[in-house]
Design an enzyme around this catalytic site. Structure first.
Site, PDB file in Angstrom:
ATOM      1  N   HIS A  71      -2.269   2.313  -5.820  1.00  0.00           N
ATOM      2  CA  HIS A  71      -2.937   1.041  -5.541  1.00  0.00           C
ATOM      3  C   HIS A  71      -3.001   0.155  -6.787  1.00  0.00           C
ATOM      4  O   HIS A  71      -3.126  -1.059  -6.680  1.00  0.00           O
ATOM      5  CB  HIS A  71      -4.338   1.296  -4.998  1.00  0.00           C
ATOM      6  CG  HIS A  71      -4.681   0.436  -3.826  1.00  0.00           C
ATOM      7  ND1 HIS A  71      -4.001   0.488  -2.629  1.00  0.00           N
ATOM      8  CD2 HIS A  71      -5.626  -0.531  -3.672  1.00  0.00           C
ATOM      9  CE1 HIS A  71      -4.521  -0.394  -1.785  1.00  0.00           C
ATOM     10  NE2 HIS A  71      -5.503  -1.019  -2.397  1.00  0.00           N
ATOM     11  N   ARG A  93       0.868  -1.174   0.000  1.00  0.00           N
ATOM     12  CA  ARG A  93       0.000   0.000   0.000  1.00  0.00           C
ATOM     13  C   ARG A  93       0.909   1.229   0.000  1.00  0.00           C
ATOM     14  O   ARG A  93       2.050   1.172   0.467  1.00  0.00           O
ATOM     15  CB  ARG A  93      -0.896   0.031   1.233  1.00  0.00           C
ATOM     16  CG  ARG A  93      -1.828  -1.160   1.379  1.00  0.00           C
ATOM     17  CD  ARG A  93      -2.634  -1.043   2.667  1.00  0.00           C
ATOM     18  NE  ARG A  93      -3.589  -2.129   2.830  1.00  0.00           N
ATOM     19  CZ  ARG A  93      -3.365  -3.234   3.531  1.00  0.00           C
ATOM     20  NH1 ARG A  93      -2.185  -3.386   4.156  1.00  0.00           N
ATOM     21  NH2 ARG A  93      -4.274  -4.186   3.638  1.00  0.00           N
ATOM     22  N   LYS A 136      -2.246  -2.017   7.856  1.00  0.00           N
ATOM     23  CA  LYS A 136      -3.437  -1.428   8.477  1.00  0.00           C
ATOM     24  C   LYS A 136      -3.565  -1.883   9.921  1.00  0.00           C
ATOM     25  O   LYS A 136      -3.296  -3.037  10.240  1.00  0.00           O
ATOM     26  CB  LYS A 136      -4.688  -1.843   7.696  1.00  0.00           C
ATOM     27  CG  LYS A 136      -4.884  -1.078   6.395  1.00  0.00           C
ATOM     28  CD  LYS A 136      -6.224  -1.420   5.786  1.00  0.00           C
ATOM     29  CE  LYS A 136      -6.487  -0.557   4.561  1.00  0.00           C
ATOM     30  NZ  LYS A 136      -7.811  -0.853   3.949  1.00  0.00           N
TER      31      LYS A 136
END
Length: 298
Positions: free
Chosen positions: A244, A148, A172
Site C-alpha cells: 500500500h 491495491r 473494492k
C-alpha cells in the site's frame, strides 16, 4: 437465531447485496467472531437478537486492554454494521452499539516514499533470474497505476488495453475502473509476457492471470509483501513499508506534480473525495505553492 446462522446470512448480504470483496467480508466476520469468543470465554449464552448494549460494553472494555484505540474503533464499526443488518432484516429494533463511544483517534497519514526511495527500491531487484523480471514488472505496474495489492494479483492479460493506454481494474466491491498506465510499465509488461510468462504453463483457472509464480498459479498478497520487505532490507530503507506504500506514494507524487485531486480520486477508485483528501495533509508544501502561484493578489 444462533450466531453461526446470523453470521452466515450477514456474509451473504455483504457479498451479494453490498458487493464487498472476500477480504472485506472476512474482516467484518472476524469482528463478530471476537464478540462470540468473548461470550464463550465468559460462559455467556445469548442470541444476536437479544444482546444488549451492556454486554457490548463489557466486550469493548475487555478487548481495550489488548488492542489500540484505532483497532477498537474498527471493531465497533464492524459490530454496528452487523446489528444494522439485523435491523434491516427486521430481526431487531434497536442497535446495541448506538450508545457506544468510539475512541478518539487522530487521522493517520499514509507512509510514503520519495522518488529516490522508489528508484533505489526498484534498482535493487535482481534481474538475473526470471522472478526478478516479473517482480520489477509487477512493482512498476503497482506504482505506475496506484493499484491495491488485491487489484495487482488479480490483474488479467485480458485487462490490458495498451493501444488505448489503459488497464482495466477490478476494485473494492467488484467495481470496475479503467486506469491509465505509464509507458515504462507498459513496456515492462510486454517484455515479461514475451520472455518470461510465455514459458510458464498456467494451472487451470489461471490461464488469464497476468502475474504467475513458478508453478503457474497466481501470486498471493503475502508474496508481494515479502518481495517488498526483502528489497527494503537490501537498500537499508529505514521505513516500514507495504504494497500500500507504493499506492500512497503514487498518489502523493501525482499531487506534488500538480495533478487534480478529483483525477487522483478516479484513478485510485475512491468512492469519496474525502478519502483522497488525506494526501493533501501529506504534502502541505504543495498547497502553499498553489496559493502563491494562483492567488489573484499574489
Amino acid at each position: 437465531m444462533e450466531w453461526k446462522h446470523a453470521i452466515k446470512e450477514y456474509q451473504m448480504y455483504l457479498k451479494i447485496e453490498r458487493g464487498l470483496s472476500k477480504n472485506t467480508v472476512d474482516s467484518y466476520t472476524k469482528d463478530i467472531e471476537k464478540l462470540c469468543l468473548f461470550f464463550c470465554k465468559n460462559k455467556i449464552t445469548i442470541s444476536p437478537i437479544n444482546i444488549n448494549s451492556d454486554l457490548i460494553k463489557q466486550f469493548i472494555y475487555d478487548i481495550a486492554k489488548q488492542i489500540n484505540p484505532r483497532s477498537q474503533a474498527r471493531i465497533i464499526s464492524g459490530l454496528r454494521s452487523f446489528f444494522d443488518y439485523l435491523i434491516f432484516e427486521e430481526y431487531r429494533v434497536l442497535n446495541p452499539t448506538d450508545l457506544l463511544e468510539t475512541p478518539k483517534i487522530g487521522k493517520k497519514l499514509p507512509d510514503t516514499l520519495s522518488q529516490d526511495d522508489i528508484d533505489a527500491l526498484f534498482s535493487a531487484i535482481d534481474l538475473s533470474h526470471p522472478q526478478g523480471e516479473r517482480n520489477r514488472t509487477l512493482l512498476e505496474t503497482m506504482y505506475s497505476c496506484g493499484l491495491r495489492v488485491s487489484e495487482l494479483i488479480t490483474l488479467k492479460v485480458s485487462d490490458l488495453f495498451f493501444e488505448e493506454g489503459f488497464i482495466r481494474v477490478l476494485g473494492k466491491g467488484n467495481k470496475e475502473r479503467y486506469v491509465p498506465i505509464h509507458k515504462d510499465a507498459e513496456s515492462y509488461i510486454s517484455i515479461y509476457k514475451r520472455t518470461i510468462r510465455t514459458h510458464i504453463e498456467p494451472k487451470k483457472g489461471f490461464e488469464d492471470t497476468l502475474f504467475l509464480n513458478r508453478r503457474g498459479k497466481g501470486l498471493t498478497r503475502q508474496m508481494i509483501f515479502i518481495i517488498l520487505k526483502d528489497l527494503a532490507f537490501k537498500i537499508d530503507l529505514k521505513k516500514k513499508i507495504s504494497p500500500h506504500t507504493l499506492r500512497h506514494s503514487f498518489a502523493t507524487h501525482l499531487l506534488q506534480n500538480g495533478a487534480d485531486l478529483r483525477v487522483i480520486q478516479q484513478i485510485l477508485g475512491h468512492e469519496s473525495i474525502t478519502t483522497t483528501e488525506i494526501y493533501v495533509h501529506v504534502d502541505k508544501t504543495y498547497l502553499k505553492e498553489v496559493v502563491e502561484t494562483f492567488h489573484p493578489r499574489k
